[in-house]
Write a protein that holds these residues in place. Structure first.
Motif, mmCIF file in Angstrom:
data_model
loop_
_atom_site.group_PDB
_atom_site.id
_atom_site.type_symbol
_atom_site.label_atom_id
_atom_site.label_comp_id
_atom_site.label_asym_id
_atom_site.label_seq_id
_atom_site.Cartn_x
_atom_site.Cartn_y
_atom_site.Cartn_z
ATOM 1 N N ALA A 266 -96.918 39.091 15.261
ATOM 2 C CA ALA A 266 -97.990 38.174 14.841
ATOM 3 C C ALA A 266 -97.354 36.923 14.236
ATOM 4 O O ALA A 266 -96.751 36.983 13.167
ATOM 5 C CB ALA A 266 -98.905 38.854 13.828
ATOM 6 N N LEU A 267 -97.486 35.832 14.932
ATOM 7 C CA LEU A 267 -96.895 34.567 14.501
ATOM 8 C C LEU A 267 -97.906 33.749 13.693
ATOM 9 O O LEU A 267 -99.114 33.932 13.839
ATOM 10 C CB LEU A 267 -96.425 33.765 15.722
ATOM 11 N N PRO A 268 -97.438 32.831 12.858
ATOM 12 C CA PRO A 268 -98.346 32.076 11.960
ATOM 13 C C PRO A 268 -98.944 30.837 12.610
ATOM 14 O O PRO A 268 -98.769 29.721 12.135
ATOM 15 C CB PRO A 268 -97.432 31.713 10.793
ATOM 16 N N HIS A 269 -99.651 31.058 13.725
ATOM 17 C CA HIS A 269 -100.355 29.972 14.428
ATOM 18 C C HIS A 269 -99.390 28.839 14.791
ATOM 19 O O HIS A 269 -99.600 27.671 14.457
ATOM 20 C CB HIS A 269 -101.525 29.445 13.591
ATOM 21 N N LEU A 270 -98.358 29.206 15.534
ATOM 22 C CA LEU A 270 -97.316 28.249 15.915
ATOM 23 C C LEU A 270 -97.578 27.556 17.249
ATOM 24 O O LEU A 270 -96.791 26.711 17.655
ATOM 25 C CB LEU A 270 -95.956 28.979 16.010
ATOM 26 N N GLY A 271 -98.674 27.923 17.926
ATOM 27 C CA GLY A 271 -98.908 27.440 19.285
ATOM 28 C C GLY A 271 -98.655 25.965 19.505
ATOM 29 O O GLY A 271 -97.945 25.564 20.421
ATOM 30 N N ALA A 272 -99.238 25.138 18.661
ATOM 31 C CA ALA A 272 -99.101 23.690 18.822
ATOM 32 C C ALA A 272 -98.159 23.081 17.792
ATOM 33 O O ALA A 272 -98.134 21.864 17.619
ATOM 34 C CB ALA A 272 -100.464 23.022 18.726
ATOM 35 N N SER A 273 -97.374 23.936 17.127
ATOM 36 C CA SER A 273 -96.533 23.446 16.033
ATOM 37 C C SER A 273 -95.182 22.945 16.535
ATOM 38 O O SER A 273 -94.130 23.517 16.257
ATOM 39 C CB SER A 273 -96.343 24.549 14.986
ATOM 40 N N THR A 274 -95.234 21.885 17.298
ATOM 41 C CA THR A 274 -94.032 21.152 17.672
ATOM 42 C C THR A 274 -94.299 19.680 17.373
ATOM 43 O O THR A 274 -95.451 19.238 17.394
ATOM 44 C CB THR A 274 -93.659 21.307 19.155
ATOM 45 N N GLY A 275 -93.251 18.954 17.106
ATOM 46 C CA GLY A 275 -93.423 17.522 16.861
ATOM 47 C C GLY A 275 -94.047 16.821 18.047
ATOM 48 O O GLY A 275 -94.914 15.956 17.892
ATOM 49 N N ALA A 277 -96.086 18.109 20.377
ATOM 50 C CA ALA A 277 -97.502 18.442 20.539
ATOM 51 C C ALA A 277 -98.358 17.697 19.525
ATOM 52 O O ALA A 277 -99.436 17.192 19.853
ATOM 53 C CB ALA A 277 -97.711 19.948 20.403
ATOM 54 N N GLU A 278 -97.902 17.636 18.276
ATOM 55 C CA GLU A 278 -98.673 16.933 17.247
ATOM 56 C C GLU A 278 -98.816 15.451 17.583
ATOM 57 O O GLU A 278 -99.878 14.863 17.400
ATOM 58 C CB GLU A 278 -98.004 17.124 15.883
ATOM 59 N N GLU A 279 -97.737 14.859 18.093
ATOM 60 C CA GLU A 279 -97.801 13.456 18.487
ATOM 61 C C GLU A 279 -98.759 13.259 19.660
ATOM 62 O O GLU A 279 -99.595 12.343 19.649
ATOM 63 C CB GLU A 279 -96.408 12.945 18.870
ATOM 64 N N ASN A 280 -98.643 14.120 20.677
ATOM 65 C CA ASN A 280 -99.501 13.990 21.857
ATOM 66 C C ASN A 280 -100.978 14.123 21.493
ATOM 67 O O ASN A 280 -101.825 13.366 21.988
ATOM 68 C CB ASN A 280 -99.131 15.043 22.902
ATOM 69 N N CYS A 281 -101.301 15.100 20.636
ATOM 70 C CA CYS A 281 -102.690 15.307 20.224
ATOM 71 C C CYS A 281 -103.214 14.099 19.455
ATOM 72 O O CYS A 281 -104.336 13.638 19.680
ATOM 73 C CB CYS A 281 -102.803 16.557 19.361
ATOM 74 N N ALA A 282 -102.406 13.593 18.526
ATOM 75 C CA ALA A 282 -102.833 12.459 17.705
ATOM 76 C C ALA A 282 -103.040 11.209 18.561
ATOM 77 O O ALA A 282 -104.018 10.475 18.372
ATOM 78 C CB ALA A 282 -101.803 12.191 16.609
ATOM 79 N N ILE A 283 -102.135 10.974 19.483
ATOM 80 C CA ILE A 283 -102.256 9.801 20.352
ATOM 81 C C ILE A 283 -103.525 9.891 21.195
ATOM 82 O O ILE A 283 -104.303 8.933 21.295
ATOM 83 C CB ILE A 283 -101.014 9.666 21.254
ATOM 84 N N MET A 284 -103.746 11.050 21.798
ATOM 85 C CA MET A 284 -104.904 11.212 22.673
ATOM 86 C C MET A 284 -106.213 11.014 21.918
ATOM 87 O O MET A 284 -107.107 10.271 22.344
ATOM 88 C CB MET A 284 -104.890 12.596 23.339
#
Length: 390
Positions: A266-275, A277-284
């Motif tokens: 059980a991981l701590p919700h790491l799915g989108a926890s990359t630099g 992914a965070e940049e891509n989501c914010a830009i979009m």
């Protein structure tokens, strides 16, 4: 000048798309025009009446009161696909962890004298695993993430089958031709040594993978859940692990029950926890909110119809959200005709209970017209946009 409130840390790369000469962005701001959010839970928050849009820098919108925003005529935007590669890589890592018993092997090494070569050699026999080629993977949900997972697994030599009755044409084009189609979730479960889910958590998907469907799966199967916790019945999974029917459960949503089990990762919700992914989501999401505020266009909204109408120089625009009931367009056009406003272009779309209309006219629109439109029964919101600059 538009005012944007951020409820979480939004990547600066995304905020760069909100130019400072037109946007004021801050975590503490009064009367915002829009809100940008990641994980902040907004259900108990008093959302100002000035808010015209909410942008979620991610895919899921469970933390946003979407229905309440629909009733106010406020679109909620998300960023589907922006974190797809990050989640795909974690799913592949999850399959490898399960197949090679990596978490258990790590715990074993931590428990022994690692300098004792005999203890290492004797112990490793318990963690012999298997390879992924020719193993079967079932993918439920073939959106941006599911398609990438399916393609990656197929490239690894796995036999991949997918199920998604609402798959878009765009995603179908991206799916490898070697991925097979299943006609039902039950059929998919019965033929999957690995099963991964990539669907939103809604009423229809609550406990989608339950005790009955787990029993259909081959003995020794692995379930992966990097979508939402409630999609897989935890109690049913734990029972199947204890019985030896399942080999492992790999998920991104820890709980006290899950983390105590040796066969659960059980991981701590790491799915989108990359630099990235965070940049891509914010830009979009920043681009989408900006396009809505400045032009009224709607792209990737979870509660409004997709609506894009190119702007024309010197033509102001009316943007109207209303209940999706008969004669709304007729009432809107009648109000414009009464004020001798000629329609230069128009777009009307609907989605569920919400309809959205953009109207370009070839002369200035008095504020009194907007007030008249707001008074029409069923109209949820009205925005008057200036003509675009030359």
């Amino acid at each position: 000048m538009y005012r944007i409130q951020t409820l979480n840390n939004i990547s600066p790369r995304g905020l760069e798309h909100l130019p400072r000469d037109r946007y004021e962005v801050a975590s503490e701001i009064s009367n915002p025009d829009a809100i940008l959010v990641r994980s902040y839970k907004m259900h108990d928050m008093e959302i100002p009446e000035t808010v015209r849009a909410i942008g979620r820098a991610g895919a899921g919108t469970n933390n946003i009161p979407v229905e309440a925003m629909s009733e106010r005529g406020v679109p909620v935007f998300n960023a589907p696909g922006a974190n797809a590669n990050a989640v795909k890589e974690l799913v592949v890592a999850g399959m490898l962890m399960a197949a090679r018993n990596i978490p258990q092997a790590l715990r074993f090494v931590e428990s022994i004298d690692a300098d004792d070569a005999k203890a290492v050699e004797d112990g490793k026999k318990k963690f012999a695993g298997y390879e992924l080629p020719d193993r079967s993977l079932g993918v439920i949900g073939l959106g941006a993430i599911g398609v990438r997972v399916a393609n990656a697994a197929y490239d690894l030599g796995m036999k991949v089958t997918g199920f998604d009755p609402k798959m878009t044409v765009e995603n179908a084009w991206l799916l490898s031709s070697g991925v097979q189609q299943s006609v039902s979730v039950d059929e998919l479960c019965a033929n999957s040594q690995f099963l991964t889910v990539h669907v939103p958590l809604i009423e229809a998907t609550q406990n989608l993978i339950n005790a009955e469907r787990i029993k259909l799966m081959p003995k020794g199967a692995v379930i992966l859940n990097f979508a939402r916790g409630g999609i897989v019945d935890e109690d049913a999974v734990l029972a199947a692990l204890d019985e030896g029917h399942l080999h492992a459960y790999i998920c991104d949503f820890p709980s006290s029950k899950l983390k105590a089990h040796d066969k659960v990762v059980a991981l701590p919700h790491l799915g989108a926890s990359t630099g990235e992914a965070e940049e891509n989501c914010a830009i979009m999401v920043a681009r989408q909110v900006r396009d809505f505020l400045e032009n009224g266009n709607v792209t990737n909204s979870v509660n409004f119809p997709e609506s894009v109408l190119p702007r024309v120089e010197n033509e102001p625009r009316l943007c109207i959200a209303n209940a999706n009931v008969p004669n709304m367009v007729g009432q809107i056009t009648t109000a414009l005709a009464k004020h001798d406003l000629n329609i230069a272009d128009m777009l009307n779309k609907s989605r569920g209970n919400v309809a959205y209309t953009m109207v370009d006219v070839d002369s200035d629109i008095p504020e009194s017209v907007a007030e008249e439109l707001r008074a029409i029964k069923g109209v949820l919101s009205v925005r008057l946009l200036d003509a675009p600059a030359a």
